[in-house]
Structures are given as C-alpha cells and as structure tokens.
Design an enzyme around this catalytic site. Structure first.
Site, short mmCIF file in Angstrom:
data_model
loop_
_atom_site.label_atom_id
_atom_site.label_comp_id
_atom_site.label_asym_id
_atom_site.label_seq_id
_atom_site.Cartn_x
_atom_site.Cartn_y
_atom_site.Cartn_z
N GLU A 185 -6.10 -7.69 -0.55
CA GLU A 185 -6.70 -7.71 0.55
C GLU A 185 -8.26 -7.73 1.10
OE1 GLU A 185 -4.69 -5.44 3.16
OE2 GLU A 185 -2.73 -5.26 2.56
N GLU B 173 0.68 -0.82 -0.31
CA GLU B 173 -0.26 -0.03 -0.08
C GLU B 173 0.56 1.46 0.16
OE1 GLU B 173 -2.67 -0.32 2.63
OE2 GLU B 173 -4.09 -1.39 1.90
C1 GLA Z 1 -4.14 -2.46 4.93
C2 GLA Z 1 -2.81 -2.78 5.32
C3 GLA Z 1 -2.73 -4.81 6.31
C4 GLA Z 1 -3.39 -4.37 7.19
C5 GLA Z 1 -4.29 -3.90 7.00
C6 GLA Z 1 -5.19 -3.34 7.97
O1 GLA Z 1 -4.94 -2.88 4.34
O2 GLA Z 1 -1.90 -3.64 4.00
O3 GLA Z 1 -1.28 -4.25 6.95
O4 GLA Z 1 -2.74 -2.56 7.62
O5 GLA Z 1 -4.70 -2.69 5.77
O6 GLA Z 1 -6.87 -3.08 7.33
#
Ligand code: GLA
EC number: 3.2.1.23
Length: 680
Positions: free
Chosen positions: A324, A167
């Site tokens: 995710e 991210e």
């Molecule tokens: C993001 C991050 C993860 C985690 C999630 C929690 O997507 O990439 O490492 O912190 O949020 O929702």
C-alpha cells in the site's frame, strides 16, 4: 492478458517466490473493495484497471461481516462473482483471509474478546481491529473463516497470493485485559522457566517487587510510579509475539489448503514501533509493506527511502512488495497534503529503485462513505478524467517498461543496524534525557547518506555484515553480546564502524553493563565514559573542529583511541566528543554527542571516504541515485527531487523514454530515469 502464474508445489523463501512471478511486468494495483459499491460498478472497475495496466488487486480485506453475516453462515456469492470478473479481465488477486476486523455479532456474543487499555478502558467495536490478540475466541473464529475462504478459493485461477489479516497490530497492539494477563504469564514461563530467573531479570529486589507466585504478575497496567522497565520491555516482546502468533496460526491453516505464497502487510518505516517485523520475516513467503508519506515533513521522500531500505533489510535483501501507498492525500493526518503532479511517479519508482518488485495502493476506488472517504485512490471521486488517474495510467506504462528489473537486487556497501528491541528499550521512561529517541540518530545518519547519494541497507545487528564496507550503529542502547562481538569482528576484518552515544548500555534484560559506558562497545571503541551530562532544552555546545551539537555530552576518556574533536564549551570543555580507534584491518569511531546536520554530513563523508564507499552516481544534492543489479546487468535509477534540470554521467538505454545515454543523462526537474547500463 498476463501469463498464468505457476507457484510450484509450495511457496518457499522470499526471493524464490518473487522470482516465480511469471507475469509480464512488475506488480501494479491496490486494495479493491467492491463490496462498497453496487455490482454495476464492477465491470467498469475491471475495464479501468485494464486501461491503467493494473495486474494485481487485494480483495476481501475487511469483508468478514459480509462473508459471514451470522455465526457459521457464509455468503460467498458476491466474492465468487468478483473473482470471476477479475479473472476474465486478466487481473490477478491477492486474496485476504478477511480476518482483519471481526464482525459486530462476534463482539456482542463474546464481549470478553474486546481489547482493554492499560487503565482498563474497553475499546469497543465501531472502528476496526477491536479484538484482544490473545483472545481464544477470536483465534478460533478467525481460523474458521480462514478455513472457509481458503477452502473455497484455493484453486481459483485469479488467486496468486494470500494476504493474512491486515496491518496486524495497527490499532490493537497492546491489550491489558485478564485474558492477556494470563497469556503474558504463560509467555513469561516459557521465557524464564522459573520465578527466580524472572525476579533476577526484572530486578525485583528493587521497590519490593519480588514475585512469589506467577499469579501475582500482570501486564504493566496503569501504576502509581514508574513501572518496572524489564516488565515493560517483556510486555512489548510478548505483545509482538502474540500478533505474530495470529499470523502463524493463519499461515498454518493456509498451508494445509493453498499453494500460493502467503504474505501480510507490514508497516515498516512510519514510526510503527510495536511489531518486531524482523522476527516476523520468517513467517511470510514474501515481505510486503505499507508506506504513507508524512505530509508535514518537507523531506518526506527521505522517510520513504528509509522505509524502502528497511523493508529490503527485513526481507534479507530480496525483492519485496509495496502493498500500500497513496496516489495522493491520506485522510488520517492533521493536514492531508495532496501530491503535486509528478510526485506519485517519483514516490512509486523510488520504492522500485530500492527493491520493490510491485507497487500497490490503498485503494482502487475512493470510498463515498466511511472514515476513509477523503483518502485518495487510483480512481478518485471525480472519476477517471483526473490528474490522479492519468498519472496512474502513466505509472502502469512505466512499470511495464521496467519489467526486466524484476528479481534484481539493490547495491549497498553501507549498513545501518536497527533493532526493534533496542528501540523499545531506549524509549522506556526514567532515562537520562527525554530528548533521546531511537529514530533521531538513525534518521540523521540515514539522511547524511541519502544526501551523499549512498544507498544503505537497514539491517538487524545479527545480520551478516561481511559484505559491507561501513556499518553504522546509531543509539544501539540494548545489544546482545553476540551482536556486539559481530561488529568487532567486522572491524577487525577491515570494516569501518561508527557507534553513536547511548549505545551498548544494557543487556537484553535491560541491566546496565558495568565498568563504564558504552558497555558492550567500550573495548572496541577504546573509550570509557564515567558519567552522562545531558544538556538542557535548547542548550548547544561547540567542538574544536567547528561543529555544534546539542542534547547530549558525556565525560569520556579516550584511553585507547585517537581524539578527533573535543568540546570547547558546555559542561565538559576539553573532553573528547569524537574518537577513532584503528582495530585490526579496520577502524571504530565513536560519536559522543548529537552533532548538527552539517557536522553529521561531514562525519559521514569522512567515514565513506575511509571505507572507500562511493555514491551510485555522482549527482547534485536532491537527486536520488540507486543501482539495482542482477549478475552482469545493472540499472541506475535517478529521481530528481529538485526544481532544476540536472545532468549526471550515464551510459546505456533509458527505459522510461527509450532514449540513449551516451555518457550523460539529462533529467528535467521532478523527473525519473532508469538507465539499463552498458556492460563494460
Ligand atoms: C492502512 C490500512 C488501509 C487503510 C490505509 C489508509 O494502510 O491497511 O486499510 O486504512 O491505511 O491510509
């Protein structure tokens, strides 16, 4: 056991990569952070993964501090053991470059790499991503790590994909430090070549802002009055490019060492504004995305669908990977609402319906320490004898049953134009009304389509529009000439287009297009607005077709367009609010006010009718219907978000239950069905 994956000599275009996935199903798994657990747990992890049908895990995302505990000293032993164990268990790995968050020793040795806010405050280590995206020290050290990790694991048989950073820009998108200032000047030199051009673009004749030397220019740090808008816009462009440069630099290193496809997880569709992912799409072999529901929103499943449709748009229509999402609650919203039974399945399969060829989660096992210990996971604190783990196993079985849809594409006759630059520009300060946000009309039109059962691609204005019947341009405030021209050609060729207020107003320098609003679209729409009349907070106006509206009105002349509705009250009684102009073989509609939801639904119904667009299947409100197609074969997804059993027409085999649908599908409340449709 999964088949081995052959990615060929080099990773290629996104579709090619997803098509080369040779496994016996859709990707299913999540972030796996074994370093948070004693080694004894690892074999149980693999055993449970197998039980759930997990076939892909992302490993090493936040492992820098453990992989390189001191400068240049690497400790790979634990990761060797994890990867071997996963491989022995038939679980494949999306291996991180591990650069997501630098270790504390690096910031201690180089405090100049810490990011600074616009007011000069330093953002210290102790959270994550505490680095300035322009820092040469960070770049150099992170690439050394990429070299070390990729060099060691390029040939590891478990590794099927590379995961650059994590991210990018989630917490450090904008840095205002001196290093960033110097990098910003370099970026501006590239963009403008000479200072005259920059002074012109930034309109520095205004407020004595003329620059005589590059060294006088800074990022838009905290200022006395409104900061120069083009300076702000360029800083947003620059900041997105700096993060993209990190992606590209890591990718370059990987390319020299590995053959597997490379991705990085985007955050499309959650209001994340700072990264222009459309421009990043060429820098990954497959587009992957993270999405979390907004718990406070009772219609959060619309937000999910939008995110998925937008991710597919960024991927150019190709299959993509959901890197995710959550099995239940997150921990970072004010009230972290848990998912009710069945919601996990509806959420995950909605992503699949909209083009995901894999659904992964954050994270495998719920942490027992740290800031995310109350975040849900595939294995909750209470262990596998839980609603969540049972639903995870169910999902694993569902995805196996859907293996055949992998590589297919989503049917969409409608496009919504979306441009991060337009978003940035329309939400700068000093505009006619703070009530105009980019998401507002995008979501309003998207919601109306969703309720009508019509799937839309969310695409950049420069995308090829020729395959669509209807194109919507909500709040496209900033638009390039070429893109406005493409919309005109689309309409002339027989398409239907609708443009909403505060579109076409400025060029890419954020300069007003003169001669009347909506500047770039004035001729196409046959209208000319001479003055904006934004409404007061809470003020509403009525239209003569019975609609109500708020936020915005404008003094519009329908010189060359048919008037479909006018105001009956408010500041502009009798002035046109909704117009339509036949153009070539198509028509261009203009919406000059913020219609309420029923009126937006009626408008969209008329547009769909005119464009000849039908839903994927006739379905009651609250039932999501989407079609994926691969040549002659097609699959109808139906997701029942209501509390009642529904029936819809369908002919074919339902893949999740194995039932035959001879003309009708019965879908109980909260359930999902995927029908392989009979070929007619
Ligand atoms: C993001 C991050 C993860 C985690 C999630 C929690 O997507 O990439 O490492 O912190 O949020 O929702």
């Amino acid at each position: 056991m999964l088949e081995p994956v052959d990615f060929g000599a080099a990773a290629g275009a996104p579709s090619a990569v997803m098509r080369r996935w040779q496994g016996n199903g859709i990707y299913f798994g999540g972030d796996y952070n074994p370093e948070q657990w004693p080694e004894e747990t690892w074999s149980e992890d693999v055993e449970l993964m197998r039980r759930a049908g997990v076939n892909l895990v992302s490993v090493g995302i936040f492992s820098w501090a453990l992989l390189e505990p001191a400068p240049g000293r690497f400790e790979f032993g634990w990761l060797d053991r994890v990867l071997d164990l996963l491989h022995d268990g038939g679980i494949q790995v999306d291996l991180a470059t591990a650069t997501a968050s630098p270790p504390p020793w690096l910031a201690r040795a180089h405090p100049e790499m810490l990011p600074r806010r616009a007011d000069g405050a330093i953002l210290w280590p102790g959270g994550r991503q505490a680095y300035c995206p322009s820092s040469p020290v960070f770049r150099e050290r992170s690439l050394e790590l990429v070299r070390a990790v990729a060099g060691r694991y390029a040939e590891h048989p478990a590794v099927v994909m590379w995961h650059v950073s994590n991210e990018l820009g989630c917490h450090n998108a904008h840095c205002y430090c001196d290093v960033s200032a110097e990098a910003f000047r370099g970026w501006l030199r590239e963009r403008y070549g000479d200072l005259d051009r920059l002074n012109d673009a930034w309109g520095t004749a205004f407020w004595s802002q003329h620059y005589g030397d590059w060294a006088e220019i800074n990022p838009p740090r905290t200022v006395t009055a409104f900061a120069n808008p083009t300076q702000q816009l360029d800083f947003l462009r620059f900041s997105s490019d700096e993060l993209r440069a990190q992606l590209r630099a890591e990718r370059e290193v990987l390319k020299t060492l590995v053959r597997q496809p490379i991705t990085t997880n985007f955050m499309i569709g959650m209001g994340v504004k700072h990264m222009d992912y459309q421009s990043w799409a060429d820098d990954v072999d497959l587009v992957s995305n993270d999405h979390y529901l907004t718990a406070a929103d009772p219609q959060a499943h619309l937000g999910l669908s939008f995110a998925a449709d937008h991710t597919r748009g960024v991927a150019g229509g190709d299959p993509w990977l959901l890197m995710e999402h959550s099995t239940s609650a997150v921990q970072w919203q004010p009230r972290n609402v848990a998912k009710l039974p069945g919601q996990l399945r509806r959420n995950s399969l909605a992503h699949v319906a909209r083009g995901a060829d894999g659904v992964l989660f954050f994270q495998w096992r719920a942490s027992r320490a740290g800031a995310e210990k109350f975040h849900s996971a595939l294995v909750p604190h209470a262990g596998p004898d839980t609603k969540v783990f049972r639903e995870v196993c169910q999902l694993g079985a569902d995805l196996k049953a859907l293996a055949e849809i992998r590589g297919s594409r989503v049917d969409a006759d409608v496009a919504i134009l979306f441009d991060w630059e337009a978003w940035w520009a329309v939400e700068l300060d000093s505009h006619p009304s703070v009530d105009i946000t980019y998401a507002d009309r995008v979501n309003a039109l998207y919601g109306a389509l969703w309720r009508a059962g019509v799937t839309a691609d969310i695409v950049h204005p420069s995308a090829d529009l020729s395959g669509y019947r209807l194109v919507l341009a909500p709040t496209l405030f900033l638009v390039r000439d070429a893109d406005a021209d493409a919309l005109r050609r689309f309409v002339e060729a027989g398409g239907t287009a609708a443009v909403t207020y505060f579109s076409g107003i400025v060029d890419p320098d954020d300069h007003i297009r003169l001669g009347g609003y909506p500047g770039a679209f004035r001729d196409l729409l046959g209208v000319r607005t001479e003055e904006f009349f934004p409404l007061r907070e809470g003020e509403r106006v009525r239209l003569d077709d019975g609609s109500t509206a708020d936020v915005w009105t404008e003094w519009l002349h329908a010189d060359d367009a048919e008037v479909l509705a006018s105001y009956t009250d408010g500041p502009l009684p009798g002035v046109p609010a909704l117009t339509r102009r036949p153009v070539g073989a198509g028509a261009a509609w203009y919406v000059g006010t913020r219609l309420d939801e029923p009126a937006t639904d009626r408008l969209v119904a008329r547009l769909l009718d005119e464009a000849g667009v039908r839903p994927a299947a006739p379905a009651p409100t609250g039932v999501e219907v989407v079609r994926r197609r691969d040549g002659e074969r097609s699959w109808l997804f139906a997701i029942n978000h209501t509390d009642a059993e529904v029936r819809l027409p369908a002919h074919g085999d339902e893949l999740l239950t194995g039932a035959r649908c001879a003309g009708e599908l019965t879908l109980p409340a909260g359930e999902v069905a995927v029908v392989r449709e009979d070929r007619t």
